[in-house]
Design a protein around this motif. Structure first.
Motif, PDB file in Angstrom:
ATOM      1  N   THR A  48       0.860  -1.185   0.000  1.00 39.25           N
ATOM      2  CA  THR A  48       0.000   0.000   0.000  1.00 39.25           C
ATOM      3  C   THR A  48       0.895   1.233   0.000  1.00 39.25           C
ATOM      4  O   THR A  48       1.828   1.321   0.799  1.00 39.25           O
ATOM      5  N   THR A  49       0.609   2.173  -0.890  1.00 40.13           N
ATOM      6  CA  THR A  49       1.542   3.288  -1.125  1.00 40.13           C
ATOM      7  C   THR A  49       1.731   4.186   0.088  1.00 40.13           C
ATOM      8  O   THR A  49       2.786   4.787   0.245  1.00 40.13           O
ATOM      9  N   ARG A  50       0.710   4.315   0.946  1.00 38.05           N
ATOM     10  CA  ARG A  50       0.851   5.163   2.132  1.00 38.05           C
ATOM     11  C   ARG A  50       0.675   4.342   3.415  1.00 38.05           C
ATOM     12  O   ARG A  50       0.129   4.816   4.400  1.00 38.05           O
ATOM     13  N   ASP A  51       1.160   3.127   3.376  1.00 41.29           N
ATOM     14  CA  ASP A  51       1.133   2.254   4.554  1.00 41.29           C
ATOM     15  C   ASP A  51       2.112   2.798   5.587  1.00 41.29           C
ATOM     16  O   ASP A  51       3.288   2.999   5.296  1.00 41.29           O
ATOM     17  N   PRO A  52       1.648   3.043   6.824  1.00 38.89           N
ATOM     18  CA  PRO A  52       2.543   3.623   7.833  1.00 38.89           C
ATOM     19  C   PRO A  52       3.529   2.626   8.420  1.00 38.89           C
ATOM     20  O   PRO A  52       4.667   2.983   8.736  1.00 38.89           O
ATOM     21  N   TYR A  70      -1.663  -1.255  -3.967  1.00 41.49           N
ATOM     22  CA  TYR A  70      -2.864  -0.484  -3.643  1.00 41.49           C
ATOM     23  C   TYR A  70      -2.451   0.962  -3.428  1.00 41.49           C
ATOM     24  O   TYR A  70      -1.650   1.261  -2.543  1.00 41.49           O
ATOM     25  N   VAL A  71      -2.974   1.858  -4.234  1.00 43.32           N
ATOM     26  CA  VAL A  71      -2.678   3.280  -4.107  1.00 43.32           C
ATOM     27  C   VAL A  71      -3.675   3.856  -3.103  1.00 43.32           C
ATOM     28  O   VAL A  71      -4.837   4.125  -3.428  1.00 43.32           O
ATOM     29  N   GLY A  72      -3.230   4.015  -1.861  1.00 38.96           N
ATOM     30  CA  GLY A  72      -4.153   4.476  -0.839  1.00 38.96           C
ATOM     31  C   GLY A  72      -3.507   4.522   0.534  1.00 38.96           C
ATOM     32  O   GLY A  72      -2.288   4.462   0.680  1.00 38.96           O
ATOM     33  N   THR A 116      -1.902  -2.614   5.168  1.00 44.10           N
ATOM     34  CA  THR A 116      -2.362  -3.774   4.409  1.00 44.10           C
ATOM     35  C   THR A 116      -3.540  -3.385   3.510  1.00 44.10           C
ATOM     36  O   THR A 116      -4.087  -2.287   3.634  1.00 44.10           O
ATOM     37  N   ALA A 117      -3.926  -4.313   2.618  1.00 43.67           N
ATOM     38  CA  ALA A 117      -4.933  -3.956   1.611  1.00 43.67           C
ATOM     39  C   ALA A 117      -6.058  -4.970   1.453  1.00 43.67           C
ATOM     40  O   ALA A 117      -7.196  -4.583   1.153  1.00 43.67           O
TER      41      ALA A 117
END
Length: 529
Positions: free
Chosen positions: A467-471, A493-495, A499-500
């Motif tokens: 995920t592109t903005r996974d912390p 996953y762009v979001g 996890t996605a």
């Protein structure tokens, strides 16, 4: 790493590592699946060796055991206890008993065997995850064709849990200042780390040497055989991706369908993992900040306020709490200080659906002097119940992480020297995460793992999800793991969020379901939003 996943919300257990004091220091874990090399800089380059294809004669009794299943928990679930050698180097020296649960396939179509699931951590209970989510919340078509199976890894929850501190001691530990301003506060932080480590050594001495990810992965292969599956089908989230990748490195030709969601990079040192994750939390916070100022109830600024200004206001609030804690109404008398408040904010970074709750909690704390909301978020993160009891999440998290990798730092002076790098990665969270990375320096047993690449040559296609903005598991880790694994397919996953799979993207879910049901992996570098 602390990474569990709960249905819809990746709160306490979905933490891929920064569980401030107890786990942020342990941030992530990586462990050698065989041969390892000395890392160069912040990475290691050699691929681990796979284990022999044949089962050693000393392990045959474990591979041939029969499980005694019985009904447990919610209707339709079965539980059993599986034996594994405590020490794989000396199988005859004793057993460890591991808790296993399953939900049989519900459909009448072609059965596809067992699907093993792990929600992360390390320290997250896979059995609880199965009973509370995967066994009832996974897509119906997946549950129709697979028996969904979970095993608490060694040292976790029902599988001979590692124990370190009691509830009151954990309360003190989680409230310790992790941004020391002077030598006295630094000494206090070090004392708490030592107390935690000494508690683990006193209560779980024999177990601490045998809770590595390599050993947990070998346990998974025994379970695969006991279930009667010629190959392993697996979905792992967060730390569960490292567990799954380790299995693939050890047993590449026994991999069937494997999904690694919220991937970790096993080639990095603890310091680099912690630094990358610090930047990941900053990325997530920037997204939260942009969203917050669009709402009239944002306590950190209104329309036109920049993310940097939002961060400055939050830091100022944390500094205030460092000297003036807030009442919370907690029956045990706990107040909201900087440490618990920071953990509460970090907890909400795992899932964007938690952002409204975080706005409310910050509003109550900053404008009404009420710290109850942030305390609740922090308690969720640490898995603390209302009666003051903690699960063993934090203990197991430390035990696995400190065994899997050499510590990021070994002295306070090393932390001080590296503070600018962490502050650059995250002006908001950097200092606390840097100091938290000192935890494993005082661990009572030496680490057995080192950074290493995992190639798993000969494995069937493995789907790596990022995920592109996974912390907690930054996207660059998924990209790196996908490059390492010889058969990987990267699904992006762009979001926001950690996890996605199963978090609302029809595109992601469809791609993974198709792979699990038909064996067809997504197209190379497929992206969803």
């Amino acid at each position: 790493m602390h990474t569990r996943r709960t249905p819809r919300r990746n709160r306490a257990t979905a933490r891929a590592t920064a569980t401030f004091l107890a786990a942020a220091a342990l941030l992530v874990s990586a462990c050698s699946a065989g041969r390892s090399t000395t890392p160069v800089g912040d990475t290691a380059e050699a691929a681990p060796a796979a284990l022999p294809r044949s089962t050693p004669s000393a392990l045959e009794p474990y591979y041939q055991q029969k499980l005694a299943w019985h009904s447990c928990g919610v209707s339709g679930f079965e539980c059993a206890t599986m034996k594994a050698p405590l020490d794989y180097a000396r199988p005859a020296s004793g057993d460890i008993r591991l808790a296993v649960a399953r939900k049989k396939a519900t459909g009448k179509g072609k059965p596809l065997g067992s699907l093993l699931v792990n929600p992360g951590g390390p320290g997250g209970s896979a059995v609880a995850y199965l009973q509370q989510y995967a066994g009832i919340g996974y897509p119906s078509e997946v549950r129709a064709h697979y028996a969904i199976v979970a095993m608490d890894p060694r040292g976790v929850a029902r599988s001979e849990p590692v124990e370190c501190l009691d509830g009151r001691q954990m309360d003190a530990y989680t409230q310790t200042d992790v941004t020391p301003d002077d030598q006295k506060e630094t000494n206090g932080l070090v004392a708490e780390y030592k107390k935690f480590a000494e508690g683990c050594g006193a209560h779980s001495a024999g177990l601490l040497r045998h809770v590595s990810t390599v050993e947990a992965a070998r346990d998974m292969d025994i379970l695969r055989a006991v279930l009667g599956d010629p190959k392993l089908n697996y979905v792992g989230a967060s730390y569960g991706t490292f567990l799954g990748a380790t299995y693939a490195g050890l047993f590449p030709e026994r991999v069937d369908r494997m999904v690694l969601d919220g991937a970790m990079d096993p080639s990095l040192t603890a310091r680099k993992l912690n630094l990358d994750q610090t930047a990941g939390f900053e990325t997530a916070f920037q997204a939260f900040a942009k969203d917050c100022v669009r709402h009239a109830d944002c306590p950190l600024g209104g329309k036109g306020t920049t993310p940097a200004q939002v961060g400055d206001r939050l830091k100022a609030f944390f500094r205030k709490l460092d000297t003036h804690s807030l009442p919370t109404g907690d029956p045990d008398g706990r107040k909201l200080g900087e440490a618990l408040a920071t953990t509460g904010v970090i907890a909400a970074m795992y899932d964007e659906s938690s952002w409204p709750e975080l706005r409310d909690a910050l509003t109550a704390a900053m404008k009404k002097n009420d710290g109850a909301g942030l305390l609740a978020l922090s308690d969720s993160y640490y898995e603390r119940s209302g009666d003051g009891h903690y699960t063993n999440l934090m203990s197991a998290n430390a035990a696995v992480n400190c065994l899997d990798l050499p510590p990021a730092f070994t002295t306070p002076d090393q932390v001080k020297k590296d503070l600018p790098a962490f502050e650059k990665a995250s002006p908001v969270f950097g200092p606390g995460l840097a100091w938290a990375s000192l935890n494993c320096a005082y661990w009572p047993v030496r680490p057995t793992g080192e950074p290493h690449r995992i190639e798993a040559k000969g494995a069937a296609p493995i789907v790596v999800v990022g995920t592109t903005r996974d912390p907690a598991t930054p996207y660059i880790w998924a990209q790196s793991l996908a490059r390492q694994l010889s058969s990987a397919r990267l699904l992006t996953y762009v979001g926001d969020g950690h996890t996605a799979y199963g978090r609302g993207s029809a595109c992601i879910d469809s791609a993974i379901n198709t792979y699990l049901l038909h064996g067809t992996p997504p197209a190379s570098r497929k992206r969803c939003s």
